[in-house]
Design an enzyme around this catalytic site. Structure first.
Site, PDB file in Angstrom:
ATOM      1  CD  GLU A  41      -3.057  -1.157   2.108  1.00 36.02           C
ATOM      2  OE1 GLU A  41      -3.136  -0.471   3.271  1.00 36.02           O
ATOM      3  OE2 GLU A  41      -4.261  -1.682   1.532  1.00 36.02           O
ATOM      4  CD  GLU A  76      -4.385  -5.997   2.152  1.00 39.66           C
ATOM      5  OE1 GLU A  76      -5.332  -5.175   2.891  1.00 39.66           O
ATOM      6  OE2 GLU A  76      -3.278  -5.911   2.343  1.00 39.66           O
TER       7      GLU A  76
END
Ligand code: GAL
Length: 683
Positions: A153, A317
């Site tokens: 991320e 995710e």
């Protein structure tokens, strides 16, 4: 012209995220076996595990993950391996504090959280390059590994950088962009408030000042610099990986976060882009949630943006449990069916890989409330049963793999304007209003759309596949973009522009031209006056064939040229009766100019007027509470029907369709259960 996506999945695949370093080794094998039984065939590992490879500076050990990966081979589990650079080891940041990021005030972010490093420290870059190379050399040919994730991320949590290393790198970046101090002073408008630079050493990243406002032109360049730094950091790792990993292994990273041009990053460094989808954030962040608002359904807006970066993306995710951190955020567990609904929302929008976060809820650390599939007690539970069901559904949905999303219209966006809207509140207000209005109107009228992000080399052909394009507030306009839009309209496209169009140049400075600046010939309008909606007056609206339509936030008063048609007129204030919406024919196409931010009602009316609304009306009649999304491949069309409500939804099928999930032909009225999903092949 953007490059074609380099990696595509050949089958819809289900995965999960696993942290071998967080559990007793004795659990590994049974975890892998249970995952396989649930239909999980891929796991993502190692993104926070740097200390397992380099517990001491320069001393690399691989035995821990060697043992784990050997078990993966034994159990037939495939692996996405990550570079662990999101969480540097304590020894590193303690000994080399120059690798840390800092607040704007200069306080360093210390060890103990994550993403506390900066992209520009030569020392950190060297350490990251080395650990990446060591991992790639050791694991690059490993038979269990099918792909690599870079970092974790990028730009999550912190997307501004103020360390010494960033300051130095910014100065070099600015010099490279502007070449001379004269050009820099010109671009940043430094004649205002005596900000003139006489030496490059005076140039800095934004720093605290007395008015707590950064020069907006400097700020815009600073965000471009942050984006370039992020991409450079990602590309550095990708280049190293590419030298050593098996052909056929893909390189990805998981997003999607601010202050980075995700399109360029994907094109330059990645084979495929991944997204982390947490639809319950609607609850986690605002404890009161309006049952009539889009809430978790709003994630479809983010998925639309992800699809514009990479049409056949991965979900690295996917939310599987209630979310929360120990110090902030709280949200309920997904209700029965909701986990499946959110997984199908991702697949509907283009995901061909879907990986649940995470296998088991952590028993320690900040994320003890960010629930995974299993709970702390490790027993089989309701969520695991639901994951198994998702696995069964994915088997039935295989024909959808690789199918393209079908849109009725497009929304143009570009990073110059995104970032300008971030730092200029006048721009931000209208942009936020219009982007959400488009999304809501499109959701409620079952009119799917794509986002189209304009890059440096976007060509008119890429736009031509959309008969209608909205470009709500192209505040910054360049000659190149203006020519691109002209080419699109000339060949027959319909372009819808909103208020505040084209009054700034690329530096973010205002142009001394009547608005809409470089687009005047296209719109056939002249903005004679403009104003925020006054809170002291009646809420503004326009009259379009007698219908009152909200004109929120900001009003442009349009003066139509001779060959420009007026479709609607302002209904309030001192500009009552003046043109609020115009239509101008140009080449084989037309341009509509809406003199306000967009309201939901305005978008609904525009979509209907332009013939773009409700493309599925001959197939299905569905309530507004249900989302419809279409993916198509080789002439076959797959219609996803998603019910976000805790009540049953009644669908009326206007023609026979085949259910992929239940293998039967359906016709007439059918009920979709609470949080239910159907996928029909249109026959
Ligand atoms: C993502 C992140 C994961 C985990 C999850 C829940 O942003 O990649 O590591 O933190 O959110 O917070």
């Amino acid at each position: 012209m953007r490059q074609a996506q380099k990696h595509r999945w050949s089958a819809l695949t289900m995965g999960t995220c696993y942290y071998p370093e967080q559990w007793e080794e004795g659990l590994w094998q049974s975890d892998l076996v249970r995952m396989k039984q649930a239909g999980v065939t891929v796991i993502r590992v190692a993104e926070f595990a740097w200390s397992k490879f380099e517990a001491e500076e320069g001393v690399f050990t691989f035995d821990f993950f060697d043992r784990f990966l050997a078990l993966c081979v034994q159990e037939g589990m495939q692996v996405i391996f990550s570079t662990p650079t999101a969480t540097p080891p304590a020894w590193l940041t303690e000994k080399y504090p120059e690798t840390l990021n800092a607040t704007r005030e200069g306080t360093l972010y210390r060890h103990g959280g994550r993403r506390h490093y900066n992209y520009n420290s030569p020392v950190y870059r060297r350490f990251c390059a080395r650990v990446t190379e060591q991992l790639a050399l050791h694991y690059g040919q490993h038979p269990a590994i099918i792909g690599w994730q870079i970092d974790n991320e990028l730009n999550c949590e912190v997307n501004e950088f103020y360390s010494e290393a960033d300051d130095i790198a910014f100065r070099a970046w600015v010099r490279d962009r502007h070449h001379t101090l004269d050009a820099l002073n010109q671009a940043w408008g430094t004649a205002f408030w005596n900000q003139t630079y006489t030496d490059w050493e005076q140039v800095h990243v934004p720093r605290p000042n007395a008015i707590n406002a950064v020069n907006p032109h400097l700020h815009l360049d600073y965000l471009r610099f942050v984006s370039d730094s992020t991409i450079r950091f990602c590309a550095m790792q990708a280049e190293i990986l590419r030298r050593h990993i098996r052909p056929g292994c893909f390189i990805t990273t998981n997003g999607m976060f601010g202050n980075v041009d995700n399109h360029r990053m994907t094109d330059e460094a990645l084979d495929v882009y991944s997204y982390d989808s947490y639809p319950n954030f609607a609850f986690a962040l605002n404890r009161t949630v309006d049952p009539d608002a889009l809430n978790d359904r709003a994630w479809s807006k983010h998925l639309t943006s992800v699809r514009a970066i990479c049409p056949h993306f991965m979900i690295m995710e996917q939310q599987s449990g209630g979310n929360g951190w120990s110090n902030r955020m709280e949200a309920p567990a997904p209700r029965p069916g909701q986990l499946t609904l959110w997984a199908m929302q991702s697949i509907a929008h283009g995901a061909d890989y879907l990986s649940f976060f995470r296998w088991r809820t952590s028993i320690m650390g900040t994320e003890i409330y960010w629930h995974g599939i299993l709970d702390y007690d490790n027993r089989d539970n309701r969520r695991l049963r639901e994951v198994k069901r998702v696995g069964d559904m994915i088997r039935r949905l295989q024909p959808v793999c690789g199918a393209a999303h079908r849109a009725s219209f497009g929304v143009l966006r570009d990073y110059d304007n995104e970032w300008d809207a971030q730092i200029d509140v006048w721009h931000g207000r209208v942009q936020e209003q219009s982007i959400w209005a488009i999304f809501e109107a499109a959701q409620h009228t079952h009119t799917p759309y794509d986002e189209v992000w304009l890059g440096r080399d976007t060509e008119a052909d890429e736009l031509a596949k959309y008969p209608v394009l909205f470009y709500p507030h192209a505040v910054i306009m360049t000659e190149v973009r203006a020519r691109l839009l002209e080419a699109y309209v000339r060949q027959g496209g319909t372009l819808v522009l909103g208020c505040r169009t084209a009054y700034k140049d690329e530096t973010g400075k205002c142009v001394m031209q009547p608005q809409p600046g470089l687009l005047r010939t296209l719109t056939g309008t002249d903005v004679t006056e403009f104003t925020f909606a006054s809170p002291a007056e009646e809420a503004p609206y326009a009259l379009w064939d007698g219908e009152r339509i909200d004109t929120p936030v900001f009003l442009d008063i349009l003066n139509p040229g001779e060959d420009t048609k007026v479709l609607a007129r302002h209904g309030t204030s001192y500009f009552m009766g003046e043109a609020a919406l115009t239509e101008h024919a140009f080449g084989a196409g037309r341009v509509l100019h809406w003199g306000a931010a967009l309201s939901v009602a305005a978008v609904r009316r525009l979509l209907a007027y332009l013939g773009a609304a409700e493309p599925f009306r001959e197939v299905i009649d569905a309530p507004e509470t249900v989302e419809l999304v279409l993916r198509e491949k080789e002439g076959r069309q797959y219609l996803f029907v998603l019910n976000y409500k805790p009540q049953e939804a009644v669908l009326r099928l206007r023609r026979a369709v085949k259910s992929l999930l239940h293998s039967g032909v359906c016709e007439g009225e059918i009920a979709l259960q609470a949080y239910g999903v159907e996928v029909f092949e249109v026959i």
